[in-house]
Design an enzyme around this catalytic site. Structure first.
Site, short mmCIF file in Angstrom:
data_model
loop_
_atom_site.label_atom_id
_atom_site.label_comp_id
_atom_site.label_asym_id
_atom_site.label_seq_id
_atom_site.Cartn_x
_atom_site.Cartn_y
_atom_site.Cartn_z
N LYS A 132 -3.32 -7.87 1.83
CA LYS A 132 -4.45 -8.71 2.28
C LYS A 132 -4.99 -9.41 1.09
O LYS A 132 -5.55 -10.44 1.06
CB LYS A 132 -5.30 -8.15 3.03
CG LYS A 132 -6.42 -8.79 3.41
CD LYS A 132 -7.06 -7.98 4.79
CE LYS A 132 -8.28 -8.95 5.14
NZ LYS A 132 -9.20 -8.23 6.37
N TYR A 225 -14.36 1.81 7.03
CA TYR A 225 -13.40 2.19 8.09
C TYR A 225 -13.74 3.69 8.05
O TYR A 225 -13.06 4.62 8.80
CB TYR A 225 -12.12 2.03 7.13
CG TYR A 225 -11.54 0.47 7.38
CD1 TYR A 225 -10.95 0.27 8.26
CD2 TYR A 225 -11.79 -0.23 6.08
CE1 TYR A 225 -10.52 -1.25 8.35
CE2 TYR A 225 -11.34 -1.54 6.15
CZ TYR A 225 -10.70 -1.88 7.42
OH TYR A 225 -10.32 -3.23 7.28
#
Length: 238
Positions: A132, A225
């Site tokens: 990404k 996260y």
């Protein structure tokens, strides 16, 4: 480009917010800002960066969804996954990918693109050339992640043998079937495996190793996260 003003950008922003999420608009604004900034400084196509004068929409709160053991079991049952068995069809392979994601914190797209020539089981890591953030990285494998790869048939270049769109469709169907007996699973997304994995890995790795493993340049971003509960943290206190 010199004729584009902040009013144009604001009008575009407001139209986009009617059809996509705030976070998507913000990512696009970041891209536009970079283009205008380069045009202003290097190419002299414009004198100002109109994006800088545009108010950004507020991003939603990051998801903090972890995956309960009963939810993992329910999804695997609907995907016809059998522990230790070679997945003969695409559906149980998605079950293998689901577990592999929980072990490695790899994104769905990274898993779907993984090829056998980038798997090094003897050295216990896989190589990701496309990520990404654009940086390639090596992902270390736990014993379980290694075992999951070893159960896969080598019948093509792709390790898991399906596209991301196929993965999304079959996972959604399995979730819908599982939700009749387990309503909580309706909110589960495949990407929640990343939250689950990072929360688990944080108990085993220091912050720099964890950031390197999952491909975050800034360790602070791990907080998006890392979703340990207060009870989890308390259990590790004296």
């Amino acid at each position: 480009m010199d004729t584009i003003t902040s009013d144009h950008i604001k009008k575009w922003r407001d139209n986009e917010l009617k059809r996509v999420a705030n976070s998507t608009v913000n990512r696009d604004l970041n891209f536009l800002s970079a283009v205008f900034e380069e045009s202003r400084r290097e190419w002299k196509y414009c004198n100002i960066n109109p994006v800088r004068e545009t108010k950004r929409p507020k991003n939603p709160r990051p998801r903090d969804r972890l995956i309960a053991g009963e939810e993992i079991e329910a999804i695997l049952n609907e995907l016809n996954y059998r522990e230790g068995e070679e997945p003969k069809t695409i559906t149980p392979r998605i079950g293998t990918a689901f577990l592999f994601a929980i072990e490695t914190a790899m994104r769905a797209g990274e898993i779907c693109r993984l090829t056998w020539d980038n798997v090094f089981l003897d050295r216990r890591y896989v190589r990701l050339d496309i990520t990404k953030n654009g940086d390639p990285r090596n992902v270390p494998l736990s014993s379980r992640a290694k075992m999951l790869l070893e159960t896969l048939p080598r019948d093509g270049d792709l390790c898991f043998g399906f596209s991301n769109s196929t993965r999304d469709t079959l996972f959604r169907r399995a979730r819908r079937r599982a939700s009749s007996a387990l309503p909580s699973i309706k909110t589960l997304k495949f990407h929640d495996t990343r939250h689950e994995a990072i929360t688990r890995l944080a108990r085993k790795l220091d912050v720099l190793d964890l950031a390197r493993m999952i491909g975050h340049r800034d360790p602070k971003s791990l907080m998006i996260y890392y979703n340990a509960t207060a009870t989890d943290i308390a259990s590790r206190l004296d």
